[in-house]
Design a protein around this motif. Structure first.
Motif, PDB file in Angstrom:
ATOM      1  N   GLU A  31       5.920  -1.843  -9.203  1.00 44.75           N
ATOM      2  CA  GLU A  31       4.606  -1.223  -9.086  1.00 44.75           C
ATOM      3  C   GLU A  31       3.566  -2.273  -9.488  1.00 44.75           C
ATOM      4  O   GLU A  31       3.732  -2.953 -10.501  1.00 44.75           O
ATOM      5  CB  GLU A  31       4.578  -0.051 -10.077  1.00 44.75           C
ATOM      6  CG  GLU A  31       3.499   0.935  -9.896  1.00 44.75           C
ATOM      7  CD  GLU A  31       3.533   1.972 -11.031  1.00 44.75           C
ATOM      8  OE1 GLU A  31       4.135   1.733 -12.089  1.00 44.75           O
ATOM      9  OE2 GLU A  31       2.932   3.026 -10.840  1.00 44.75           O
ATOM     10  N   LEU A  39       6.591  -1.637  -4.254  1.00 45.05           N
ATOM     11  CA  LEU A  39       7.500  -2.262  -3.296  1.00 45.05           C
ATOM     12  C   LEU A  39       8.926  -1.919  -3.705  1.00 45.05           C
ATOM     13  O   LEU A  39       9.271  -2.016  -4.896  1.00 45.05           O
ATOM     14  CB  LEU A  39       7.294  -3.774  -3.365  1.00 45.05           C
ATOM     15  CG  LEU A  39       7.858  -4.593  -2.233  1.00 45.05           C
ATOM     16  CD1 LEU A  39       6.884  -4.557  -1.050  1.00 45.05           C
ATOM     17  CD2 LEU A  39       8.019  -6.047  -2.673  1.00 45.05           C
ATOM     18  N   LEU A  48      -6.297  -3.507  -1.059  1.00 45.09           N
ATOM     19  CA  LEU A  48      -5.290  -4.261  -1.807  1.00 45.09           C
ATOM     20  C   LEU A  48      -5.777  -5.637  -2.263  1.00 45.09           C
ATOM     21  O   LEU A  48      -5.067  -6.353  -2.947  1.00 45.09           O
ATOM     22  CB  LEU A  48      -4.018  -4.428  -0.966  1.00 45.09           C
ATOM     23  CG  LEU A  48      -3.120  -3.186  -0.892  1.00 45.09           C
ATOM     24  CD1 LEU A  48      -1.918  -3.454  -0.008  1.00 45.09           C
ATOM     25  CD2 LEU A  48      -2.670  -2.722  -2.266  1.00 45.09           C
ATOM     26  N   GLY A  65      -1.879  -9.727   0.391  1.00 40.53           N
ATOM     27  CA  GLY A  65      -0.639 -10.404   0.768  1.00 40.53           C
ATOM     28  C   GLY A  65      -0.855 -11.412   1.872  1.00 40.53           C
ATOM     29  O   GLY A  65      -1.738 -12.265   1.801  1.00 40.53           O
ATOM     30  N   THR A  87       3.026 -13.018   0.393  1.00 43.22           N
ATOM     31  CA  THR A  87       3.255 -11.616   0.707  1.00 43.22           C
ATOM     32  C   THR A  87       3.818 -10.880  -0.512  1.00 43.22           C
ATOM     33  O   THR A  87       4.382 -11.502  -1.424  1.00 43.22           O
ATOM     34  CB  THR A  87       4.194 -11.501   1.925  1.00 43.22           C
ATOM     35  OG1 THR A  87       4.245 -10.126   2.310  1.00 43.22           O
ATOM     36  CG2 THR A  87       5.604 -11.993   1.631  1.00 43.22           C
ATOM     37  N   PHE A 119       2.825  -6.836   7.815  1.00 44.98           N
ATOM     38  CA  PHE A 119       2.331  -5.465   7.661  1.00 44.98           C
ATOM     39  C   PHE A 119       0.847  -5.441   7.286  1.00 44.98           C
ATOM     40  O   PHE A 119       0.417  -4.614   6.479  1.00 44.98           O
ATOM     41  CB  PHE A 119       3.159  -4.702   6.614  1.00 44.98           C
ATOM     42  CG  PHE A 119       4.622  -4.666   6.940  1.00 44.98           C
ATOM     43  CD1 PHE A 119       5.068  -4.226   8.174  1.00 44.98           C
ATOM     44  CD2 PHE A 119       5.566  -5.096   6.009  1.00 44.98           C
ATOM     45  CE1 PHE A 119       6.413  -4.206   8.491  1.00 44.98           C
ATOM     46  CE2 PHE A 119       6.913  -5.073   6.315  1.00 44.98           C
ATOM     47  CZ  PHE A 119       7.337  -4.644   7.557  1.00 44.98           C
ATOM     48  N   GLY A 120       0.091  -6.366   7.859  1.00 45.32           N
ATOM     49  CA  GLY A 120      -1.316  -6.455   7.488  1.00 45.32           C
ATOM     50  C   GLY A 120      -2.250  -6.188   8.659  1.00 45.32           C
ATOM     51  O   GLY A 120      -3.453  -6.245   8.509  1.00 45.32           O
ATOM     52  N   CYS A 177       6.112 -10.087  -5.692  1.00 41.70           N
ATOM     53  CA  CYS A 177       6.766  -9.108  -6.569  1.00 41.70           C
ATOM     54  C   CYS A 177       8.142  -9.605  -6.999  1.00 41.70           C
ATOM     55  O   CYS A 177       8.533  -9.459  -8.166  1.00 41.70           O
ATOM     56  CB  CYS A 177       6.911  -7.763  -5.868  1.00 41.70           C
ATOM     57  SG  CYS A 177       5.345  -6.965  -5.549  1.00 41.70           S
TER      58      CYS A 177
HETATM   59  C1  LIG Z   1      -0.197  -2.395   4.288  1.00 42.95           C
HETATM   60  S1  LIG Z   1       1.040  -3.250   3.397  1.00 42.95           S
HETATM   61  C2  LIG Z   1       0.276  -4.804   3.259  1.00 42.95           C
HETATM   62  C3  LIG Z   1       1.230  -5.893   2.969  1.00 42.95           C
HETATM   63  C4  LIG Z   1       0.573  -7.228   2.819  1.00 42.95           C
HETATM   64  N1  LIG Z   1       0.031  -7.684   4.058  1.00 42.95           N
HETATM   65  C5  LIG Z   1       1.541  -8.264   2.266  1.00 42.95           C
HETATM   66  O1  LIG Z   1       1.845  -9.236   2.954  1.00 42.95           O
HETATM   67  O2  LIG Z   1       1.946  -8.113   1.129  1.00 42.95           O
HETATM   68  C6  LIG Z   1       0.825  -2.563   1.811  1.00 42.95           C
HETATM   69  C7  LIG Z   1       2.112  -2.478   1.035  1.00 42.95           C
HETATM   70  O3  LIG Z   1       2.409  -3.736   0.481  1.00 42.95           O
HETATM   71  C8  LIG Z   1       3.077  -3.561  -0.746  1.00 42.95           C
HETATM   72  N2  LIG Z   1       2.304  -4.230  -1.796  1.00 42.95           N
HETATM   73  C9  LIG Z   1       1.186  -4.955  -1.638  1.00 42.95           C
HETATM   74  N3  LIG Z   1       0.782  -5.474  -2.805  1.00 42.95           N
HETATM   75  C10 LIG Z   1       1.658  -5.051  -3.723  1.00 42.95           C
HETATM   76  C11 LIG Z   1       1.794  -5.250  -5.117  1.00 42.95           C
HETATM   77  N4  LIG Z   1       0.920  -5.993  -5.807  1.00 42.95           N
HETATM   78  N5  LIG Z   1       2.824  -4.660  -5.758  1.00 42.95           N
HETATM   79  C12 LIG Z   1       3.726  -3.923  -5.079  1.00 42.95           C
HETATM   80  N6  LIG Z   1       3.647  -3.710  -3.772  1.00 42.95           N
HETATM   81  C13 LIG Z   1       2.639  -4.264  -3.099  1.00 42.95           C
HETATM   82  C14 LIG Z   1       3.181  -2.070  -0.990  1.00 42.95           C
HETATM   83  O4  LIG Z   1       4.406  -1.637  -0.513  1.00 42.95           O
HETATM   84  C15 LIG Z   1       2.038  -1.563  -0.152  1.00 42.95           C
HETATM   85  O5  LIG Z   1       2.250  -0.219   0.218  1.00 42.95           O
END
Ligand SMILES: C[S@@+](CC[C@H](N)C(=O)[O-])C[C@H]1O[C@@H](n2cnc3c(N)ncnc32)[C@H](O)[C@@H]1O
Length: 485
Positions: A411, A440, A251, A303, A332, A308-309, A337
């Motif tokens: 998305e 998200l 990511l 993020g 995050t 959730f990291g 988003c």
């Molecule tokens: C494993 S979690 C990591 C979250 C991350 N640590 C944070 O703080 O955003 C991954 C999830 O974060 C969300 N996510 C992360 N980046 C995103 C983005 N640019 N657009 C939409 N959802 C995102 C999605 O739901 C994805 O499945």
């Protein structure tokens, strides 16, 4: 990149300058500043140049250009008003493989002269590849304000001490860190005040101390933000640029990884298409081992590392192993988003609290307290909930939220590929067919504000250039990921 930036040594080399007007005078000054011997050829010579004629160092021949004048020259600049003469100079020089510059005619040049900041021995060159010299000069003036006039003195000071530092600190990483610390310490301002002796004593003391201590590694757990690289924090950027090794996952935007030093090792530990990610325990152990080897490690996470990291697990492993670490928060996905979709996470009229929830399923099932979640006046943000969207929407309705309760899927939030699919608990599951990760899910009355506040989608004209740049980065990202995989 259209041109290769290089710095050419022309000290005591003969360079030919065709023309002796005001423009030629500027080129003469430049060539002389770099120590070149200059032969000038022009039918007439302006007083400004005539005053500088000086035997072999600046030699003037009255007359027209002829190709044999190129004999023995290392570089040619044509600065005449005549298109014919300029073309003839370029042609003759290229035929002899001599680097040639024709003022204001990039098509005739084999090299171009950049806008320059000269704080000898520090030289900064800015080029617009001939597209806009005015823009290049404007950039130069911006950079100039960032560079103290004493920077040249500092470069000399450091240059004179390179050998002793190399001898005392044989490890490349330790040397680099020593110099980096020196740059942010007391020595540069001391030198700027002209106190060379004091600066020298401070330097000797710092070097002795550094040499006596073995290099100590450490780990920075860095939140890389939701996708748009400019959303990285200033601290994150500083720490990233200190790192010897960058450990990153899927990511993290490749443009963020690119901000690390060029010589830093990059370790990709994310999931590739049709492949598995590196197991968490293995990643944590790698961080420990790298730090124990004395490396500075930047662990980049999408993020925020603590949302959730799995940053908590990595930090625990580091703490247990006695490895020093620092956690740098990131924006995050929920914040990024929501902001880019124009959906305030809280709002006096609609939501008094917000919850971040994992939508990740275990064996295809979600075990959440639905009765709690379905109380309303609260924004629910589901991370990793794409595949479970239909179940989430159904459960929330089954536990009391109305079918027309607002919900949206975002998305690739904050990037040029961002897509916001807004609907209701009843309609969203069908609307999101084909949506891709990362996505998200936001559920709550605040989602209804998206129609009014969607600034990033052009409702309030998002700057086109900004979007284009972001798109370009996203495209680089795809190439980059393919390489990493
Ligand atoms: C494993 S979690 C990591 C979250 C991350 N640590 C944070 O703080 O955003 C991954 C999830 O974060 C969300 N996510 C992360 N980046 C995103 C983005 N640019 N657009 C939409 N959802 C995102 C999605 O739901 C994805 O499945």
């Amino acid at each position: 990149m259209r041109y290769l930036p290089i710095f050419l040594d022309v000290r005591d080399q003969t360079c030919l300058l065709i023309g002796a007007g005001a423009v030629a005078a500027r080129k003469l000054a430049l060539l002389r500043a770099a120590g070149a011997r200059v032969r000038i050829v022009a039918p007439e010579c302006e007083a400004e140049i005539a005053a500088l004629i000086d035997g072999d160092a600046v030699h003037y021949t009255a007359g027209a250009f002829s190709p044999e004048q190129l004999e023995g020259c290392h570089l040619v600049i044509s600065a005449t008003d005549s298109a014919e003469v300029n073309a003839a100079v370029a042609f003759a020089a290229r035929a002899r493989n001599l680097p040639v510059n024709v003022v204001d005619s990039p098509e005739l040049c084999s090299f171009i002269v950049p806008a320059i900041i000269d704080r000898d021995p520090i030289t900064v060159a800015v080029s617009s590849a001939g597209k806009s010299p005015v823009l290049a000069r404007w950039i130069r003036s911006r950079i100039e304000t960032l560079l103290p006039s004493s920077i040249g003195k500092l470069a000399e000071f450091m240059g004179e001490r390179r050998a002793v530092v190399q001898a005392q600190l044989p490890q490349v990483g330790a040397r680099r860190r020593f110099w980096e610390q020196l740059l942010t310490g007391i020595i540069p301002p001391t030198l700027a005040q002209g106190k060379i002796q004091t600066a020298s004593e401070l330097f000797n003391h710092a070097l002795l101390e550094k040499a006596a201590r073995p290099p100590q590694g450490r780990v920075y757990l860095i939140g890389a933000g939701p996708g748009e690289p400019d959303l990285l924090t200033f601290r994150a950027l500083q720490r990233l640029q200190e790192a010897d090794v960058v450990v990153y996952d899927r990511l993290v935007a490749p443009a963020v990884v690119d901000l690390a030093r060029r010589d830093a090792t990059r370790l990709y530990v994310g999931k590739c298409r049709d492949a598995h990610s590196v197991p968490q325990a293995e990643i944590s152990q790698t961080l420990v081992e790298l730090a124990q080897q004395g490396k500075i490690v930047a662990r980049l996470k999408g993020g925020d590392p603590f949302i959730f990291g799995r940053g908590g697990e990595e930090a625990q492993t580091l703490a247990a192993a006695g490895v020093p670490f620092e956690i740098i928060p990131g924006i995050t996905a929920a914040s990024g988003c929501a902001a880019y979709a124009g959906i305030p996470l809280t709002h006096r009229d609609y939501a008094q609290s917000v919850r971040f929830i994992t939508g990740h399923t275990q064996d295809g099932k979600l075990s959440l307290n639905w009765a709690h979640l379905a109380q309303g006046r609260e924004t629910l943000v589901f991370y990793m909930g794409l595949t479970a969207t239909a179940e989430i929407c159904a459960q929330l309705q089954a536990h009391g939220l109305p079918a027309d309760y607002p919900a949206a899927l975002i998305e690739q939030g904050t990037t040029a590929r961002q897509r916001v699919i807004a609907g209701t608990l009843a309609t969203l599951p069908d609307l999101i067919a084909g949506a891709e990760s990362p996505s998200l899910l936001i559920v709550g009355e605040v989602v209804s504000l998206h129609a009014e506040l969607k600034w990033f989608e052009g409702a309030i004209d998002a700057p086109a250039a900004f979007k284009a740049a972001t798109r370009q980065r996203a495209e680089c990202a795809i190439t980059h990921r393919a390489v990493a995989a």
